[in-house]
Design a protein around this motif. Structure first.
Motif, mmCIF file in Angstrom:
data_model
loop_
_atom_site.group_PDB
_atom_site.id
_atom_site.type_symbol
_atom_site.label_atom_id
_atom_site.label_comp_id
_atom_site.label_asym_id
_atom_site.label_seq_id
_atom_site.Cartn_x
_atom_site.Cartn_y
_atom_site.Cartn_z
ATOM 1 N N MET A 9 122.951 140.016 96.250
ATOM 2 C CA MET A 9 122.487 138.667 95.925
ATOM 3 C C MET A 9 121.039 138.408 96.322
ATOM 4 S SD MET A 9 126.014 136.824 97.179
ATOM 5 C CE MET A 9 125.639 135.149 96.679
ATOM 6 N N GLY A 10 120.617 138.927 97.481
ATOM 7 C CA GLY A 10 119.279 138.646 97.973
ATOM 8 C C GLY A 10 118.191 139.473 97.323
ATOM 9 N N ASN A 51 132.745 129.353 97.424
ATOM 10 C CA ASN A 51 132.293 128.135 96.760
ATOM 11 C C ASN A 51 132.251 128.312 95.251
ATOM 12 O OD1 ASN A 51 129.490 126.479 95.851
ATOM 13 N ND2 ASN A 51 130.940 125.339 97.112
ATOM 14 N N VAL A 52 131.748 129.458 94.796
ATOM 15 C CA VAL A 52 131.683 129.742 93.352
ATOM 16 C C VAL A 52 133.077 129.977 92.786
ATOM 17 C CG1 VAL A 52 130.872 131.397 91.627
ATOM 18 C CG2 VAL A 52 129.328 130.648 93.444
ATOM 19 N N LEU A 53 133.899 130.745 93.501
ATOM 20 C CA LEU A 53 135.249 131.050 93.026
ATOM 21 C C LEU A 53 136.094 129.796 92.840
ATOM 22 C CD1 LEU A 53 136.256 134.218 95.097
ATOM 23 C CD2 LEU A 53 136.021 134.074 92.617
ATOM 24 N N PRO A 67 126.479 135.463 90.521
ATOM 25 C CA PRO A 67 127.852 134.962 90.393
ATOM 26 C C PRO A 67 128.039 134.018 89.209
ATOM 27 C CG PRO A 67 127.144 134.861 92.677
ATOM 28 C CD PRO A 67 125.937 135.211 91.864
ATOM 29 N N THR A 68 127.055 133.165 88.962
ATOM 30 C CA THR A 68 127.156 132.220 87.844
ATOM 31 C C THR A 68 127.143 132.944 86.504
ATOM 32 O OG1 THR A 68 126.030 130.530 89.165
ATOM 33 C CG2 THR A 68 126.135 130.162 86.787
ATOM 34 N N ILE A 93 136.982 139.927 88.067
ATOM 35 C CA ILE A 93 137.724 140.530 89.183
ATOM 36 C C ILE A 93 136.968 141.731 89.729
ATOM 37 C CG2 ILE A 93 139.829 141.787 89.784
ATOM 38 C CD1 ILE A 93 141.303 139.985 87.771
ATOM 39 N N LEU A 94 136.437 142.563 88.819
ATOM 40 C CA LEU A 94 135.661 143.727 89.246
ATOM 41 C C LEU A 94 134.436 143.303 90.054
ATOM 42 C CD1 LEU A 94 135.476 146.326 86.327
ATOM 43 C CD2 LEU A 94 136.520 146.617 88.574
ATOM 44 N N PHE A 95 133.733 142.282 89.569
ATOM 45 C CA PHE A 95 132.506 141.855 90.246
ATOM 46 C C PHE A 95 132.793 141.311 91.633
ATOM 47 C CE2 PHE A 95 129.712 138.330 91.464
ATOM 48 C CZ PHE A 95 128.534 139.047 91.654
ATOM 49 N N PHE A 96 133.732 140.379 91.725
ATOM 50 C CA PHE A 96 133.986 139.775 93.025
ATOM 51 C C PHE A 96 134.654 140.760 93.981
ATOM 52 C CE2 PHE A 96 133.213 135.873 90.640
ATOM 53 C CZ PHE A 96 132.380 135.216 91.532
#
Length: 485
Positions: free
Chosen positions: A60-61, A144-146, A308-309, A321-324
């Motif tokens: 993410m960073g 929070n995103v989920l 994530p968005t 599912i794969l990503f998270f």
């Protein structure tokens, strides 16, 4: 709220907890808890070193910084971080492995005495605050995103911390090593598949690469000028050198079955980290191609939510599912290592000096208790620092070890005339000069990077303190020069 996706995440978390419970059955001594019995094969050394570095900031960073400033903006991580592991394998792994130490702090005690051991261990422990806080912050963003905002970031931080804490406290480094091995398989497969579909959504990988080229994102070297070059070098060495005297890196070296495995594992893990860090960068660049101006609007709020968005809005449930799964693997692998390492250092190099008669069983209980206390402290710090970028939290964590612990380690290993007085003066000058460059104290940091100034001062202090007449006794009580054991 996507209950199906959230259910898969919960099942995944429960699975890692079960691994911790299984590993806990094999923990009998502090060596088992801290180093997994020093018996891990090459494959697991590679995955656990790779996993330690591949955390929230990598997924993410780093991509967020890359799309804003190009390769020049991420010299610290992944380039500096990955090179750190390569340097550890090439110059430190074999020497430290043969010393048969439990913590990196043990080296400072053997070479320079208990005073240097305590000071360096404190610096190492403090450096973990920002790193662990970054992982906890990322866990909060994921939940929070989920939950489509129904779970606040703070509630997500608390939930994620508890999930990691349980299997680390029960299973120690053996649980960390096994979960790292499984989680890295999930991460590599998951992000590779996501990258393939992201390229397809963007109209082909060539479109993604063309966009990066048009925005000059492949520029690596800084603009000409002393100040630009100085800050570029400082950014590169912060994690490259500042991460070398770290307990989590040391644990991976010491847990190998032999010194050759320790060397090769660290070097392969570091090279793999640099190469695979480009995958999330590619995915975020593809997201810009697909989402267009909406990405720029999102940047004003939180650039770290782009990936994530993008996944939630443009990919099917299987890919989500794969990503998270991959994202949680990255976060949990790093956070588990960074919870265990400082707790081990505290018990072995600080608490043990206060209570030298502690039995092995008492030290094991103390390690588990310290993990709980440290986790609560870091959670509070992460909540207090809410709003700080993940990349900044991580990059700021290594400056204290760069200026306070790196020089005594490398000079102590490679220079026979290095003395306790030299190490003490190195720590004093390194941290003292670094603090002088803080923006709240002076404006010096605007013209020259404080961590580079601190490193130079630490090196001068070590050399001068070792060559001048000795006033500080070594750990044998003498003031003459000593050779390392």
């Amino acid at each position: 709220m996507n209950w199906t996706l959230l259910s898969f995440v919960i099942v995944y978390l429960i699975g890692t907890l079960m691994i911790g419970v299984w590993a806990g059955r094999h923990i009998k001594t502090t060596s088992d808890f801290a180093l997994a019995g020093r018996n891990l094969p090459l494959t697991m050394i590679i995955t656990t070193t790779f996993a330690t570095w591949f955390g929230a900031e990598t997924v993410m960073g780093i991509p967020a910084n890359f799309v804003q400033g190009g390769l020049n903006a991420i010299v610290e991580d992944p380039f500096g971080a990955g090179t750190c592991l390569i340097l550890v394998g090439a110059f430190f792994a074999a020497r430290l492995y043969r010393m048969n130490l439990l913590t990196i702090g043990d080296f400072y005690r053997q070479r320079f005495g208990k005073g240097i051991e305590v000071f360096c261990s404190v610096a190492i422990i403090l450096s973990y605050l920002g790193w662990v806080a970054a992982q906890i912050t990322a866990l909060g963003k994921v939940f929070n995103v989920l939950s489509a905002g129904e779970i606040s970031e703070i509630a997500g931080m608390i939930t994620g911390t508890i999930a990691v804490l349980v299997y680390v406290v029960i299973g120690g480094f053996l649980a960390v090593a096994w979960t790292d091995f499984i989680q890295m398989i999930v991460l590599v497969i998951g992000l590779s598949v996501i990258a393939f579909f992201a390229a397809d959504l963007a109209g082909g990988a060539d479109k993604v690469i063309a966009l990066a080229g048009s925005k000059d994102l492949f520029r690596f070297l800084p603009a000409p000028g002393f100040k630009n070059v100085a800050f570029f070098i400082a950014a590169g060495i912060t994690m490259m050198l500042g991460s070398i005297p770290q307990q989590d890196v040391f644990q991976r070296v010491m847990s190998a079955k032999d010194s050759r495995t320790a060397q090769r594992g660290a070097m392969i893990g570091g090279a793999a980290y640099i190469l695979f860090a480009f995958v999330p960068m590619f995915i975020v660049t593809a997201a810009i191609v697909v989402m267009g101006d909406s990405v720029l609007q999102m940047a004003a709020d939180d650039y770290q939510k782009i990936l994530p968005t993008f996944i939630m809005g443009h990919m099917n449930l299987f890919l989500q599912i794969l990503f998270f799964g991959a994202l949680l693997s990255a976060i949990k692998s790093t956070s588990s290592a960074t919870l265990l390492a400082p707790s081990t250092s505290f018990v072995e190099n600080i608490l043990k000096n206060l209570y030298p008669s502690m039995s092995d069983r008492q030290r094991l209980i103390a390690m588990r208790t310290t993990i709980l206390i440290f986790s609560a402290s870091v959670l509070a710090y992460a909540i207090a620092m809410k709003g700080t970028s993940i990349y900044e939290l991580v990059s700021g964590a290594y400056q204290v070890t760069l200026v306070g612990a790196f020089v005594p380690l490398v000079i102590g290993l490679y220079w026979r005339r290095a003395t306790t007085q030299g190490a003490a003066l190195s720590i004093l000058l390194g941290i003292g000069v670094w603090v002088l460059f803080f923006p709240d104290i002076s404006t010096l940091g605007e013209a020259f990077p404080g961590q580079l100034a601190g490193l130079i001062a630490a090196l001068i202090g070590m050399i001068a303190g070792s060559l001048l007449p000795q006033w500080v006794p070594n750990h044998h009580g003498h003031t003459h020069h000593l050779a390392p054991r």
